[in-house]
Design an enzyme around this catalytic site. Structure first.
Site, mmCIF file in Angstrom:
data_model
loop_
_atom_site.group_PDB
_atom_site.id
_atom_site.type_symbol
_atom_site.label_atom_id
_atom_site.label_comp_id
_atom_site.label_asym_id
_atom_site.label_seq_id
_atom_site.Cartn_x
_atom_site.Cartn_y
_atom_site.Cartn_z
ATOM 1 N N CYS A 9 30.477 44.279 36.946
ATOM 2 C CA CYS A 9 29.767 43.014 37.067
ATOM 3 C C CYS A 9 28.401 43.293 37.682
ATOM 4 O O CYS A 9 28.260 44.181 38.522
ATOM 5 C CB CYS A 9 30.533 42.039 37.953
ATOM 6 S SG CYS A 9 29.818 40.368 37.943
ATOM 7 N N CYS B 213 44.778 36.148 33.422
ATOM 8 C CA CYS B 213 43.423 36.278 33.960
ATOM 9 C C CYS B 213 42.735 37.427 33.219
ATOM 10 O O CYS B 213 43.154 38.577 33.311
ATOM 11 C CB CYS B 213 43.515 36.545 35.463
ATOM 12 S SG CYS B 213 41.916 36.762 36.236
ATOM 13 N N CYS C 29 33.160 40.615 46.809
ATOM 14 C CA CYS C 29 33.956 40.926 45.614
ATOM 15 C C CYS C 29 33.971 42.424 45.350
ATOM 16 O O CYS C 29 32.922 43.074 45.321
ATOM 17 C CB CYS C 29 33.377 40.191 44.405
ATOM 18 S SG CYS C 29 34.308 40.489 42.895
ATOM 19 N N GLU D 67 40.794 45.501 33.527
ATOM 20 C CA GLU D 67 42.085 45.037 34.000
ATOM 21 C C GLU D 67 42.321 43.579 33.604
ATOM 22 O O GLU D 67 41.402 42.765 33.578
ATOM 23 C CB GLU D 67 42.176 45.202 35.515
ATOM 24 C CG GLU D 67 42.148 46.683 35.889
ATOM 25 C CD GLU D 67 42.406 46.962 37.362
ATOM 26 O OE1 GLU D 67 43.196 47.884 37.639
ATOM 27 O OE2 GLU D 67 41.833 46.284 38.227
ATOM 28 N N CYS E 10 28.143 39.864 44.146
ATOM 29 C CA CYS E 10 28.592 38.947 45.199
ATOM 30 C C CYS E 10 29.130 39.758 46.375
ATOM 31 O O CYS E 10 29.827 40.755 46.195
ATOM 32 C CB CYS E 10 29.650 37.993 44.667
ATOM 33 S SG CYS E 10 28.989 36.898 43.388
ATOM 34 N N CYS F 240 42.520 38.057 43.381
ATOM 35 C CA CYS F 240 41.110 37.711 43.106
ATOM 36 C C CYS F 240 40.177 38.680 43.794
ATOM 37 O O CYS F 240 40.311 38.949 44.986
ATOM 38 C CB CYS F 240 40.776 36.327 43.642
ATOM 39 S SG CYS F 240 41.803 35.047 43.008
HETATM 40 N N1 SAH Z 1 31.981 35.905 37.810
HETATM 41 C C1 SAH Z 1 32.864 34.780 37.648
HETATM 42 C C2 SAH Z 1 34.249 35.208 37.299
HETATM 43 C C3 SAH Z 1 34.994 35.937 38.401
HETATM 44 S S1 SAH Z 1 36.249 34.876 38.907
HETATM 45 C C4 SAH Z 1 32.801 33.898 38.885
HETATM 46 O O1 SAH Z 1 32.135 34.277 39.827
HETATM 47 O O2 SAH Z 1 33.360 32.822 38.880
HETATM 48 C C5 SAH Z 1 36.897 35.589 40.292
HETATM 49 C C6 SAH Z 1 37.025 34.592 41.426
HETATM 50 O O3 SAH Z 1 37.514 35.271 42.571
HETATM 51 C C7 SAH Z 1 35.673 34.033 41.796
HETATM 52 O O4 SAH Z 1 35.777 32.719 42.275
HETATM 53 C C8 SAH Z 1 35.297 34.969 42.907
HETATM 54 O O5 SAH Z 1 34.281 34.419 43.688
HETATM 55 C C9 SAH Z 1 36.603 35.139 43.628
HETATM 56 N N2 SAH Z 1 36.640 36.339 44.465
HETATM 57 C C10 SAH Z 1 35.903 37.446 44.320
HETATM 58 N N3 SAH Z 1 36.204 38.331 45.284
HETATM 59 C C11 SAH Z 1 37.156 37.765 46.045
HETATM 60 C C12 SAH Z 1 37.894 38.207 47.184
HETATM 61 N N4 SAH Z 1 37.691 39.412 47.718
HETATM 62 N N5 SAH Z 1 38.805 37.370 47.703
HETATM 63 C C13 SAH Z 1 39.028 36.168 47.140
HETATM 64 N N6 SAH Z 1 38.381 35.704 46.067
HETATM 65 C C14 SAH Z 1 37.447 36.499 45.524
#
Ligand code: SAH
Length: 369
Positions: free
Chosen positions: A122, A115, A129, A102, A126, A346
């Site tokens: 991934c 984006c 996420c 996406e 985390c 995000c």
């Molecule tokens: N792996 C990289 C790129 C992903 S960026 C990284 O971790 O930076 C996506 C961003 O959205 C990251 O800052 C991630 O931590 C954040 N993110 C992930 N899940 C989220 C959620 N459920 N709500 C808000 N932000 C989230």
């Protein structure tokens, strides 16, 4: 452009979409052609969006025929386009092997941010996420990364894309070489011509890769911090068990003071989780942690997804947190939630992950990677 060429011999036919300028020059040199062919091809493919070699009239008939035999230009295929009520767009794109990724476009008053995904799924797992829930299939090629920009460029009116962030699916620094080549193209005047400050790689904190990045690329860096103690960060961002906060902050300090980054700042992303990381004490610790690093901070209200074990901090808690950072002199923004009605916000990107590896179970103190 100081990146080194990537090898084109390993795949045949070679996908010229994923070659940056030095790699294309090397490719044409092998065909006995002059380096300016690379510039011509960049303009056709990325500048004008042309994929058909026969239409590239200034390349000469025999070269066109040869490219047709030996090379391809194959961006990901557009499968579905969705538009949010706030104007955010999300595109589902299919890769040659059936995996789906996406890509999201977020229009704002004075800028438009694309984006882009860097991997299918991934592997970092985390805790907050949605992408992590699907497991991991593979890294994208440079052609598949820049191909998302190629598609979006074609689908949007000219000039709409002013910024690109590698904040879609995946961990860009676990796909280092392809990300460097693809972002080179985003910043190349003959391709997408974006300013270096406007192309941002976001990482969960891969320390050795941050050090390498400073040497080979001009991109800007965002770091997903999310916690101010190792104890909490180990749980939220498991890669922290391998590269704890002290190491990460030191790598970031060196990165932002490296010659290519002169005058720039690191963007810290910090997801706001109710009762988990949003206290005044957290904000004060954050101020201390960043004290020697030119920084700006982006607070991200948590975007829920089915089964998520967290809640979003309320607006008052976010405002309080923001005020502590601002009072300490940090430029601190709160990311407006965009596109959540089409699951484009995000942490909500999922695509379709084939041949996936299962995410590891989330046991708090388990050793990562
Ligand atoms: N792996 C990289 C790129 C992903 S960026 C990284 O971790 O930076 C996506 C961003 O959205 C990251 O800052 C991630 O931590 C954040 N993110 C992930 N899940 C989220 C959620 N459920 N709500 C808000 N932000 C989230």
């Amino acid at each position: 452009m100081k990146s080194s060429p990537v090898s084109a011999e390993t795949r045949s036919p070679v996908d010229l979409l994923g070659l940056n300028r030095p790699a294309l020059e090397a490719y044409f040199a092998r065909l006995g052609e002059k380096p300016f062919r690379a510039r011509q091809l960049l303009k056709w493919v990325h500048g004008r969006g042309v994929l058909d070699f026969q239409s590239m009239t200034d390349l000469g008939k025999s070269l066109r025929a040869r490219l047709e035999r030996e090379a391809v230009l194959a961006p990901p295929r557009l499968v579905r386009a969705q538009e949010s009520r706030d104007g955010t767009r999300k595109w589902l794109m299919e890769l040659a092997d059936g995996n789906r990724i996406e890509t999201v476009f977020i229009p704002e008053e004075r800028r438009g941010t694309l984006c882009v995904s860097s991997q299918v799924g991934c592997a970092l797992n985390c805790a907050f996420c949605a992408t992590a829930r699907q497991g991991f299939s593979r890294s994208l090629s440079a052609a598949e990364i820049v191909g998302q920009v190629w598609q979006a460029h074609r689908l949007l009116p000219e000039g709409k894309i002013t910024n690109v962030v590698l904040m879609g699916m995946g961990e860009p620094l676990l796909n280092f070489d392809a990300v460097v080549v693809a972002t080179d193209l985003m910043m190349d005047d003959l391709a997408y011509g974006l300013a270096r400050r406007r192309v941002t790689v976001s990482t969960a904190g891969l320390v050795p890769a941050i050090e390498k990045l400073a040497q080979v690329s001009d991109v800007s860096l965002a770091v997903s911090l999310h916690a101010t103690t190792d104890r909490l960060r180990d749980e939220l961002v498991p890669i922290n068990r391998k590269y704890p906060l002290a190491q990460l902050l030191e790598a970031c300090r060196r990165f932002i003071h490296s010659p290519r980054q002169q005058g720039r700042k690191i963007t810290w992303e910090y997801v706001m989780l109710d009762g988990v990381n949003d206290s005044i004490a957290d904000a004060r610790r954050l101020v201390k942690l960043l004290s020697r690093i030119p920084s700006k901070i982006n607070l991200i209200p948590f975007n829920p997804f089915p089964g998520a074990p967290y809640r979003r901090s309320d607006a008052a808690a976010i405002a309080r947190f923001q005020r502590v950072l601002q009072d300490a002199g940090y430029l601190t923004t709160v990311r407006r939630t965009r596109g959540d009605d089409i699951d484009a916000a995000c942490g909500q990107l999922v695509g379709r992950v084939r041949a996936r590896s299962r995410p590891r179970p989330r046991v708090p103190m388990e050793a990562a990677g």
